[in-house]
Design a protein around this motif. Structure first.
Motif, mmCIF file in Angstrom:
data_model
loop_
_atom_site.group_PDB
_atom_site.id
_atom_site.type_symbol
_atom_site.label_atom_id
_atom_site.label_comp_id
_atom_site.label_asym_id
_atom_site.label_seq_id
_atom_site.Cartn_x
_atom_site.Cartn_y
_atom_site.Cartn_z
ATOM 1 N N SER A 26 -3.003 10.424 -4.519
ATOM 2 C CA SER A 26 -3.262 9.134 -5.170
ATOM 3 C C SER A 26 -2.717 8.028 -4.276
ATOM 4 C CB SER A 26 -2.633 9.075 -6.560
ATOM 5 O OG SER A 26 -1.235 9.296 -6.496
ATOM 6 N N ILE A 27 -3.299 6.847 -4.408
ATOM 7 C CA ILE A 27 -2.881 5.724 -3.572
ATOM 8 C C ILE A 27 -3.026 4.438 -4.372
ATOM 9 C CG2 ILE A 27 -5.192 5.434 -2.547
ATOM 10 C CD1 ILE A 27 -3.709 4.696 0.085
ATOM 11 N N SER A 28 -2.050 3.526 -4.215
ATOM 12 C CA SER A 28 -2.058 2.248 -4.927
ATOM 13 C C SER A 28 -2.037 1.096 -3.936
ATOM 14 C CB SER A 28 -0.837 2.124 -5.853
ATOM 15 O OG SER A 28 -0.902 3.027 -6.925
ATOM 16 N N TYR A 29 -2.676 -0.005 -4.345
ATOM 17 C CA TYR A 29 -2.685 -1.217 -3.528
ATOM 18 C C TYR A 29 -2.392 -2.415 -4.423
ATOM 19 C CZ TYR A 29 -4.322 -5.062 -0.613
ATOM 20 O OH TYR A 29 -4.403 -6.238 0.104
ATOM 21 N N ASP A 30 -1.322 -3.146 -4.091
ATOM 22 C CA ASP A 30 -1.000 -4.381 -4.796
ATOM 23 C C ASP A 30 -1.894 -5.485 -4.247
ATOM 24 O OD1 ASP A 30 0.967 -3.077 -6.214
ATOM 25 O OD2 ASP A 30 2.592 -3.714 -4.885
ATOM 26 N N ILE A 31 -2.948 -5.799 -4.966
ATOM 27 C CA ILE A 31 -3.898 -6.824 -4.521
ATOM 28 C C ILE A 31 -3.189 -8.162 -4.374
ATOM 29 C CG2 ILE A 31 -6.055 -7.997 -5.098
ATOM 30 C CD1 ILE A 31 -6.803 -5.500 -6.748
ATOM 31 N N ASN A 32 -2.343 -8.460 -5.341
ATOM 32 C CA ASN A 32 -1.462 -9.632 -5.302
ATOM 33 C C ASN A 32 -0.308 -9.350 -6.253
ATOM 34 O OD1 ASN A 32 -2.516 -10.232 -7.943
ATOM 35 N ND2 ASN A 32 -4.253 -11.272 -6.938
ATOM 36 N N GLY A 81 -10.833 9.088 -10.097
ATOM 37 C CA GLY A 81 -10.770 7.938 -10.980
ATOM 38 C C GLY A 81 -9.942 6.813 -10.412
ATOM 39 N N PHE A 82 -9.794 5.764 -11.222
ATOM 40 C CA PHE A 82 -8.998 4.621 -10.781
ATOM 41 C C PHE A 82 -8.366 3.939 -11.980
ATOM 42 C CE2 PHE A 82 -13.196 2.731 -11.531
ATOM 43 C CZ PHE A 82 -12.876 1.620 -12.306
ATOM 44 N N ASP A 83 -7.293 3.198 -11.714
ATOM 45 C CA ASP A 83 -6.647 2.305 -12.678
ATOM 46 C C ASP A 83 -6.580 0.918 -12.054
ATOM 47 O OD1 ASP A 83 -6.226 4.584 -14.144
ATOM 48 O OD2 ASP A 83 -4.054 4.612 -13.886
ATOM 49 N N LEU A 84 -6.889 -0.097 -12.849
ATOM 50 C CA LEU A 84 -6.701 -1.479 -12.425
ATOM 51 C C LEU A 84 -5.764 -2.136 -13.430
ATOM 52 C CD1 LEU A 84 -7.302 -3.882 -10.587
ATOM 53 C CD2 LEU A 84 -9.318 -4.377 -12.019
ATOM 54 N N ASP A 85 -4.535 -2.402 -12.995
ATOM 55 C CA ASP A 85 -3.515 -2.979 -13.865
ATOM 56 C C ASP A 85 -3.301 -4.443 -13.508
ATOM 57 O OD1 ASP A 85 -2.379 -0.596 -15.429
ATOM 58 O OD2 ASP A 85 -2.297 0.126 -13.373
ATOM 59 N N SER A 86 -3.346 -5.306 -14.522
ATOM 60 C CA SER A 86 -3.120 -6.740 -14.340
ATOM 61 C C SER A 86 -2.003 -7.179 -15.268
ATOM 62 C CB SER A 86 -4.388 -7.538 -14.649
ATOM 63 O OG SER A 86 -5.458 -7.130 -13.810
ATOM 64 N N SER A 87 -1.077 -7.970 -14.752
ATOM 65 C CA SER A 87 0.066 -8.385 -15.547
ATOM 66 C C SER A 87 0.421 -9.835 -15.245
ATOM 67 C CB SER A 87 1.270 -7.481 -15.255
ATOM 68 O OG SER A 87 2.376 -7.853 -16.032
ATOM 69 N N LEU A 140 0.862 -1.181 0.000
ATOM 70 C CA LEU A 140 0.000 0.000 0.000
ATOM 71 C C LEU A 140 0.899 1.232 0.000
ATOM 72 C CD1 LEU A 140 -3.005 0.898 0.163
ATOM 73 C CD2 LEU A 140 -2.712 1.020 2.648
ATOM 74 N N TYR A 141 0.807 2.055 -1.044
ATOM 75 C CA TYR A 141 1.724 3.180 -1.184
ATOM 76 C C TYR A 141 0.989 4.352 -1.833
ATOM 77 C CZ TYR A 141 2.247 0.379 -5.458
ATOM 78 O OH TYR A 141 2.010 -0.384 -6.570
ATOM 79 N N TYR A 142 1.555 5.557 -1.705
ATOM 80 C CA TYR A 142 0.793 6.754 -2.058
ATOM 81 C C TYR A 142 1.687 7.807 -2.698
ATOM 82 C CZ TYR A 142 2.912 9.341 1.774
ATOM 83 O OH TYR A 142 3.822 9.984 2.577
ATOM 84 N N ASN A 176 -0.005 -9.946 -9.242
ATOM 85 C CA ASN A 176 -0.407 -9.700 -10.627
ATOM 86 C C ASN A 176 -1.357 -8.514 -10.819
ATOM 87 O OD1 ASN A 176 -0.523 -13.082 -10.310
ATOM 88 N ND2 ASN A 176 0.847 -12.235 -11.857
ATOM 89 N N ASN A 177 -1.935 -7.992 -9.747
ATOM 90 C CA ASN A 177 -2.969 -6.967 -9.887
ATOM 91 C C ASN A 177 -2.719 -5.797 -8.944
ATOM 92 O OD1 ASN A 177 -5.191 -8.402 -11.667
ATOM 93 N ND2 ASN A 177 -4.554 -9.903 -10.127
ATOM 94 N N THR A 178 -2.816 -4.590 -9.486
ATOM 95 C CA THR A 178 -2.638 -3.367 -8.710
ATOM 96 C C THR A 178 -3.798 -2.418 -8.984
ATOM 97 O OG1 THR A 178 -0.225 -3.537 -8.764
ATOM 98 C CG2 THR A 178 -1.162 -1.374 -8.272
ATOM 99 N N PHE A 179 -4.381 -1.914 -7.907
ATOM 100 C CA PHE A 179 -5.470 -0.940 -8.007
ATOM 101 C C PHE A 179 -4.949 0.420 -7.545
ATOM 102 C CE2 PHE A 179 -9.002 1.498 -6.292
ATOM 103 C CZ PHE A 179 -9.974 1.371 -7.292
ATOM 104 N N THR A 180 -5.174 1.467 -8.347
ATOM 105 C CA THR A 180 -4.711 2.815 -8.029
ATOM 106 C C THR A 180 -5.885 3.782 -8.067
ATOM 107 O OG1 THR A 180 -2.530 2.379 -8.989
ATOM 108 C CG2 THR A 180 -3.144 4.685 -8.656
ATOM 109 N N PHE A 181 -6.053 4.509 -6.985
ATOM 110 C CA PHE A 181 -7.066 5.568 -6.923
ATOM 111 C C PHE A 181 -6.361 6.906 -7.149
ATOM 112 C CE2 PHE A 181 -8.999 8.960 -4.395
ATOM 113 C CZ PHE A 181 -10.271 9.008 -4.957
ATOM 114 N N VAL A 182 -6.900 7.727 -8.051
ATOM 115 C CA VAL A 182 -6.297 9.020 -8.372
ATOM 116 C C VAL A 182 -7.331 10.126 -8.185
ATOM 117 C CG1 VAL A 182 -4.663 8.026 -10.013
ATOM 118 C CG2 VAL A 182 -6.860 8.860 -10.832
#
Length: 691
Positions: free
Chosen positions: A228-234, A287-293, A199-201, A236-242
Motif C-alpha cells: 500500500s502507498i499513501s500520498y499527502d496531496i496537501n 482499492g483506494f481511500d481518499l481522506d479529506s480533513s 509519499l510513504y508506503y 488536507n487531503n491524502t490518497f491511499t492505494f491498497v
C-alpha cells in the motif's frame, strides 16, 4: 498426528532461542510512536487509536453502543492465528465454523450471520480466514445496527482494520513455528519515500507452510502480500492505494461427527472425505481511500475491487451419518466458485452549532455489486460409506467424469446490486447529555429477482455522570434481504431485527482500563417459514420470530504498568417462537474469556513477561430440535515471552489440556451430525526483530 518427530527438534530450538536471547539482544533503539512494533516492554491492551468502525468519527465514550477494540499488542502477546480467536474474546460471541472453508461464521448475542467488514466496507465474498499479521486491530460492535453499513445481523458486526502506510521508516522480520509442524516467515516494512514525507508506503508479506494436525496428506501452503502507498496531496487531503494478493492451498475440511448424545464418534484426526483432497483459494484486492480533513468537517471516499476464486476440485462430500454403523455416507462431486465485487462508500462529517447546541452531522452513501458464478457437479451413483473409527480410504480420488450419472448444478454468472444512504446526528443537549439519532434507506436487488428495501432508524442517549463514568441506552434496527418467495411469486419482506440496550461505560486505573456492561433485548422477525396453506413446498411466508435477551461485561486495558488484561462474560437466553420456544442452535447460555500478561520487572526481570488465558464455552444444542446437546468446555492457553527494544521472543501453548470440543454444528438436522471441531493442543514459538 504428524508431531512426534518434530516435537523434539522444536523443543531444542525454543530452548535455544529463550536461553540465548539475552546475548543476541542489541542496545535499545529509538521508539517510534506511530508504529507499535518497537513498543514498550509492557503491553497495554486498551486501544488509543481512533475508531474505524464508526463512520461518524464519534469517540467510543460518546456512542450509545457496546464496542470492543482488540489491538495489536493483544494479538501479538496472545499469539492469535485466526480472526475468530480474536472476535470471540468479546462477550456473548461464538465462532461456529467456516462452512467447509468458505466463510468465517460468527454468532453474537444469539444471532448468526454477523458480517465481517474490512476497513469499514462490507465485502460479500472474501477469503474465510484473512491474514492476522496484516491487522492493526479488530473492532466489535454489538446489537442490530444497519444504520451505517446496511444489511446486518441483529447480533452486531465486526470490522477488521488493516495496517496502513506509515511515515517513519521501519522493518520488522518475524519467524513463527509450531509443532504440527509448520513454519512461517513474515515481513512488515514501511516508511517515507521522499524527503518531505508526503509519499510513504507499507508492505506486508507472509509465507506459511503447515503439515496440519489431521491425517490429511495435503499440506497448507500460503503466500500473502499486501503493498500500500499513501500520498499527502496537501495538508488536507491524502490518497491511499491498497492491494492484497492471497494464494492458498489447504486440505478440505468437512468437520467431524457426533452421536445423539453429543459425543465424538472417532478420533478428530480422521478426515471424513479423502486425505488427498486439495482446496485452493486465490484472492486479489485493489482499492483506494481518499481522506479529506478540515477544521470543522472531514470526508472519506473508499473503493475496493475483489476477485476471489475457490476450487475444491474432485471431493467426497459427507452426506449423512449412521449412528448404528458409525459410518458416514459420501458422494463424489467437484466444486468451484468465482466471485467479483465492487464496493464504493462515501462518508461526510460536519461539526456545527445551532441554537447553542453542538451537532456532529454525518451523511453517507454506499454501493455494492457482487458477481458470482458456480461450477458444481455431483455423481448420483457414487454413494460410498466410510467407518469413522477405522477409516479405509480409496487408493485415489475418482474423478467426477468417471461416473455414468452426473447432475450438473452449475450456475451462470449473476450479480446482486445493493445501495443505501444514511443521515445521522449526534447532538450535545447539555455538557453531559448526548443524543444520537439516524435513519437509513437500503435497497438490494438480484439480477434475476425482485428488489428488497428497508428503512432502519437508530436512537441513543449517552449521559456522562463523571468524566470516567457514563450510562447509555439505545434502540436500533437491522435488516437482511430474504431470498424466498411467497405463493404469489413475490419475494418476502426482509428479515428485521429490533433491539433495546441499557449499559454503562467506566474508566478505571487512571483511564488505562475500560469496563463496559450492558443489558439487551433483541427480536428478529420476518423469518421465512413454509406456507402451510399451499401444497407447494417452495412457497413461504415471512412469519418466523426469534428473540434473545441477556447481559454482558467486557474488560480491557492495563491494571498496573506491568499487568494487562482482556476479559468478558456473557449470558444469553434465546427462544425460537415458531419452534416451541426452543433455544437457537450453537448458542450457549454462558460464555467467559480471559487473557492476561504480567511483566516481571518487580522480580528484576523487566524484559520478561508471563501470561495465560481461558475460554469457557457453555453447553448448547447442535440441532434445531434441541435433542443433541454439546457439553461445556474450558480451553486454556499459556505464554511466556521476552521483549527488549527491537527483539521479541514468545513461546505459547494453545489448548493446554488438549480439550476436545465443538466450535459449531454444520446443520440443524438430527440426520446430519457434522460439526466443526476446535484446534487441539498446539505449541508455538515466535521470534521477531524490528529496526
Amino acid at each position: 498426528m504428524k508431531k512426534n518427530l518434530f516435537q523434539k527438534h522444536l523443543s531444542i530450538t525454543i530452548s535455544t532461542l529463550l536461553f540465548t536471547s539475552t546475548a543476541l539482544l542489541a542496545d535499545d533503539v529509538e521508539k517510534i510512536d506511530s508504529v507499535t512494533i518497537i513498543g514498550n516492554e509492557s503491553s497495554n491492551y486498551l486501544s488509543k487509536e481512533k475508531l474505524s468502525l464508526n463512520r461518524t468519527n464519534i469517540n467510543i465514550e460518546d456512542t450509545a453502543k457496546s464496542i470492543q477494540v482488540f489491538n495489536e499488542d493483544f494479538i501479538q502477546d496472545a499469539q492469535i492465528q485466526n480472526i475468530e480467536d480474536i472476535i470471540k474474546m468479546s462477550s456473548n460471541t461464538v465462532y461456529t465454523g467456516d462452512t467447509d472453508g468458505k466463510s468465517t461464521n460468527i454468532s453474537m448475542r444469539g444471532f448468526s450471520g454477523v458480517p465481517i467488514l474490512i476497513d469499514g466496507l462490507i465485502l460479500t465474498n472474501k477469503i474465510a480466514h484473512p491474514e492476522v499479521f496484516n491487522l492493526q486491530s479488530v473492532e466489535v460492535q454489538k446489537g442490530p445496527d444497519s444504520l451505517q453499513y446496511g444489511q446486518s445481523s441483529p447480533g452486531g458486526l465486526v470490522n477488521l482494520v488493516t495496517k496502513k502506510p506509515v511515515k517513519e521508516n521501519f522493518t520488522k522480520i518475524e519467524f513463527a513455528v509450531n509443532d504440527n509442524p509448520s513454519f512461517s516467515p513474515k515481513l512488515d516494512i514501511g516508511g517515507s519515500i521522499n524527503e518531505d514525507k508526503s509519499l510513504y508506503y507499507r508492505l506486508i508479506s507472509v509465507f506459511e507452510h503447515d503439515k496440519g494436525w489431521t491425517n490429511s496428506n495435503t499440506d497448507t501452503n500460503k503466500i500473502f502480500i499486501a503493498p500500500s502507498i499513501s500520498y499527502d496531496i496537501n495538508d488536507n487531503n491524502t490518497f491511499t492505494f491498497v492491494s492484497e494478493y492471497t494464494k492458498e492451498k489447504t486440505p478440505t475440511g468437512f468437520g467431524s461427527n457426533i452421536n445423539s448424545k453429543g459425543e465424538f464418534v472417532a478420533s478428530l484426526e480422521h478426515v471424513t472425505s479423502h486425505p488427498d483432497e486439495e482446496y485452493e483459494k486465490t484472492q486479489k484486492v485493489l482499492g483506494f481511500d481518499l481522506d479529506s480533513s478540515f477544521n470543522l468537517w472531514n470526508s472519506n471516499l473508499r473503493y475496493r475491487y475483489t476477485n476471489f476464486v475457490r476450487d475444491y476440485g474432485d471431493v467426497y462430500l459427507p452426506l449423512f451419518y449412521n449412528e448404528a454403523t458409525n459410518e458416514v455416507t459420501r458422494f463424489s462431486a467437484d466444486q468451484r466458485g468465482e466471485f467479483e465485487e465492487h464496493a464504493l462508500q462515501y462518508s461526510l462529517n460536519k461539526e456545527f452549532t445551532i441554537f447553542g447546541k453542538k451537532n456532529n452531522l454525518s451523511l453517507g452513501a454506499d454501493y455494492n455489486k457482487a458477481y458470482s458464478k458456480g461450477t458444481s457437479r455431483i455423481a448420483l451413483s457414487s454413494l460410498s460409506n466410510i467407518n469413522l473409527a477405522n477409516p479405509t480410504y480409496e487408493d485415489k480420488i475418482k474423478s467426477i467424469d468417471e461416473f455414468s450419472s452426473v447432475r450438473d448444478m452449475s450456475s451462470d454468472k449473476t450479480y446482486v446490486k445493493s445501495w443505501g444512504m444514511f443521515l445521522q446526528d449526534n447532538i450535545d443537549l447539555t455538557d453531559n447529555l448526548i443524543f444520537n439519532t439516524g435513519l437509513r434507506y437500503s435497497e438490494s436487488k438480484p439480477q434475476n429477482g425482485k428488489k428488497s428495501d428497508a428503512l432502519t432508524p437508530s436512537f441513543g442517549l449517552v449521559y456522562k455522570i463523571t468524566p470516567q463514568t457514563s450510562v447509555y441506552t439505545n434502540y436500533s434496527e437491522s435488516f437482511t434481504p430474504n431470498s424466498k418467495l411467497d405463493k404469489s411469486n413475490n419475494i418476502l419482506d426482509p428479515e428485521e431485527g429490533k433491539g433495546y440496550e441499557l449499559g454503562i461505560k467506566q474508566k478505571l486505573f487512571n483511564d488505562n482500563f475500560n469496563l463496559t456492561a450492558a443489558l439487551f433485548s433483541i427480536e428478529k422477525v420476518n423469518i421465512a417459514l413454509s406456507d402451510d396453506s399451499t401444497i407447494d413446498t417452495n412457497d413461504y411466508v415471512a412469519s418466523g420470530k426469534q428473540t434473545s435477551k441477556g447481559l454482558e461485561i467486557d474488560l480491557v486495558g492495563q491494571i498496573t504498568d506491568n499487568w494487562s488484561l482482556v476479559a468478558s462474560y456473557g449470558y444469553t437466553k434465546t427462544e425460537n417462537k415458531d419452534n416451541n420456544n426452543l433455544e437457537l442452535r450453537n448458542i450457549p447460555s454462558h460464555t467467559a474469556n480471559i487473557f492476561t500478561t504480567y511483566n516481571l520487572s518487580s522480580f528484576n526481570l523487566p524484559n520478561f513477561y508471563v501470561g495465560g488465558g481461558a475460554r469457557y464455552l457453555g453447553s448448547r444444542y447442535a440441532d434445531d430440535a434441541n435433542t443433541i446437546k454439546l457439553d461445556s468446555s474450558i480451553i486454556y492457553n499459556a505464554t511466556v515471552g521476552y521483549k527488549k527494544s527491537n527483539w521479541k521472543v514468545n513461546l505459547s501453548i494453545q489448548n493446554l489440556t488438549d480439550e476436545e470440543y465443538v466450535d459449531g454444528s454444520a446443520s440443524g438436522s438430527t440426520s446430519d451430525t457434522r460439526v466443526y471441531v476446535g484446534t487441539p493442543r498446539t505449541i508455538m514459538a515466535n521470534i521477531s526483530y524490528s529496526f
